[in-house]
Design a protein around this motif. Sequence first.
Motif, short mmCIF file in Angstrom:
data_model
loop_
_atom_site.label_atom_id
_atom_site.label_comp_id
_atom_site.label_asym_id
_atom_site.label_seq_id
_atom_site.Cartn_x
_atom_site.Cartn_y
_atom_site.Cartn_z
N GLY A 128 0.91 -1.34 -0.11
CA GLY A 128 0.05 0.04 0.14
C GLY A 128 0.87 1.13 0.11
O GLY A 128 0.35 2.31 -0.11
N GLU A 129 2.19 1.19 0.13
CA GLU A 129 2.98 2.43 0.45
C GLU A 129 4.23 2.57 -0.75
O GLU A 129 4.21 3.47 -1.36
CB GLU A 129 3.47 2.38 1.65
CG GLU A 129 2.45 2.63 2.82
CD GLU A 129 3.18 2.78 4.25
OE1 GLU A 129 4.50 2.97 4.41
OE2 GLU A 129 2.68 2.59 5.17
N SER A 130 4.92 1.39 -0.93
CA SER A 130 6.00 1.65 -1.55
C SER A 130 6.54 0.22 -2.17
O SER A 130 6.35 -0.84 -1.40
CB SER A 130 7.42 2.52 -0.97
OG SER A 130 7.79 1.85 0.12
N ALA A 131 7.57 0.37 -3.00
CA ALA A 131 8.33 -0.94 -3.59
C ALA A 131 9.61 -0.55 -4.41
O ALA A 131 9.45 0.63 -4.96
CB ALA A 131 7.36 -1.99 -3.93
N THR A 132 10.52 -1.58 -4.47
CA THR A 132 11.49 -1.15 -5.57
C THR A 132 11.71 -2.42 -6.23
O THR A 132 11.84 -3.49 -6.09
CB THR A 132 12.82 -1.06 -4.65
OG1 THR A 132 12.76 0.14 -3.85
CG2 THR A 132 14.16 -0.96 -5.73
N MET B 124 3.04 -4.33 -6.30
CA MET B 124 2.85 -3.71 -5.01
C MET B 124 1.26 -3.45 -5.02
O MET B 124 0.81 -3.97 -3.69
CB MET B 124 3.73 -2.38 -4.72
CG MET B 124 3.73 -1.95 -3.48
SD MET B 124 2.33 -0.77 -2.78
CE MET B 124 2.57 0.57 -3.99
N ALA B 125 0.64 -3.06 -5.83
CA ALA B 125 -0.94 -2.88 -5.65
C ALA B 125 -1.67 -3.96 -5.23
O ALA B 125 -2.19 -4.25 -4.54
CB ALA B 125 -1.31 -2.07 -6.89
N MET B 126 -1.20 -5.18 -6.47
CA MET B 126 -1.62 -6.67 -6.14
C MET B 126 -1.37 -7.20 -4.76
O MET B 126 -2.26 -7.58 -4.25
CB MET B 126 -1.08 -7.31 -7.36
CG MET B 126 -1.80 -7.10 -8.64
SD MET B 126 -3.28 -7.30 -8.90
CE MET B 126 -3.41 -9.16 -8.89
N LEU B 127 -0.34 -6.85 -4.20
CA LEU B 127 0.10 -7.63 -2.68
C LEU B 127 -0.42 -6.62 -1.87
O LEU B 127 -0.53 -7.21 -0.51
CB LEU B 127 1.64 -7.35 -2.61
CG LEU B 127 2.46 -8.48 -3.34
CD1 LEU B 127 3.82 -8.12 -3.33
CD2 LEU B 127 1.92 -9.82 -3.17
N SER B 128 -1.23 -5.46 -2.04
CA SER B 128 -1.78 -4.41 -1.06
C SER B 128 -3.23 -4.90 -0.92
O SER B 128 -3.91 -4.43 0.25
CB SER B 128 -1.37 -2.93 -1.64
OG SER B 128 -0.06 -2.92 -1.81
N GLN B 129 -3.79 -5.59 -1.61
CA GLN B 129 -5.20 -5.86 -1.38
C GLN B 129 -5.73 -7.24 -1.43
O GLN B 129 -5.46 -7.88 -2.33
CB GLN B 129 -6.08 -5.23 -2.60
CG GLN B 129 -5.96 -3.57 -2.59
CD GLN B 129 -6.91 -2.95 -3.67
OE1 GLN B 129 -7.02 -3.50 -4.84
NE2 GLN B 129 -7.60 -1.86 -3.34
#
Length: 144
Positions: A30-34, A72-77
């Motif tokens: 939900g916040e950040s990733a690299t 990152m978005a997929m892992l956030s929801q």
Amino acid sequence: MEVDIQKIMELLPHRYPFLLVDKVIDIVPGESATGIKNVTINEEFFQGHFPGKPVMPGVLILEAMAQTAGVMAMLSQTEAAGKTVYFMGIDGAKFRKVVGPGDTLQMKVKTTRGGGSVWKFDAEAYVGDTLVTQAKLTAMMGAE
């Protein structure tokens, strides 16, 4: 949190030659990733961009940043299963340095709006400590 190429391929529909992220590290859902992309001379786009002076196309750097954001978005929801993240927009893209074979591209994305169906990100790509590309990205999480 970190994900390898197998997990990325579970989350994104992209495949070679259009899967442009090798792994995603430093994920804060939900916040950040690299994202990490190891750029090699074997990339198909180098055959024509440009013969004798291989340069990674800027649009593919933007796509690599978008793919990082998508992971990152997929892992956030928790309700992301069965959904696809679609690229909706690019604002303020700037290309500052050339990326070529042998470079390790690091795509850093930060969520500026997320949690629903539309997500926005500030994205930057680096080679080492050098900023090579930056943009604001918009994506939509939709049903397949």
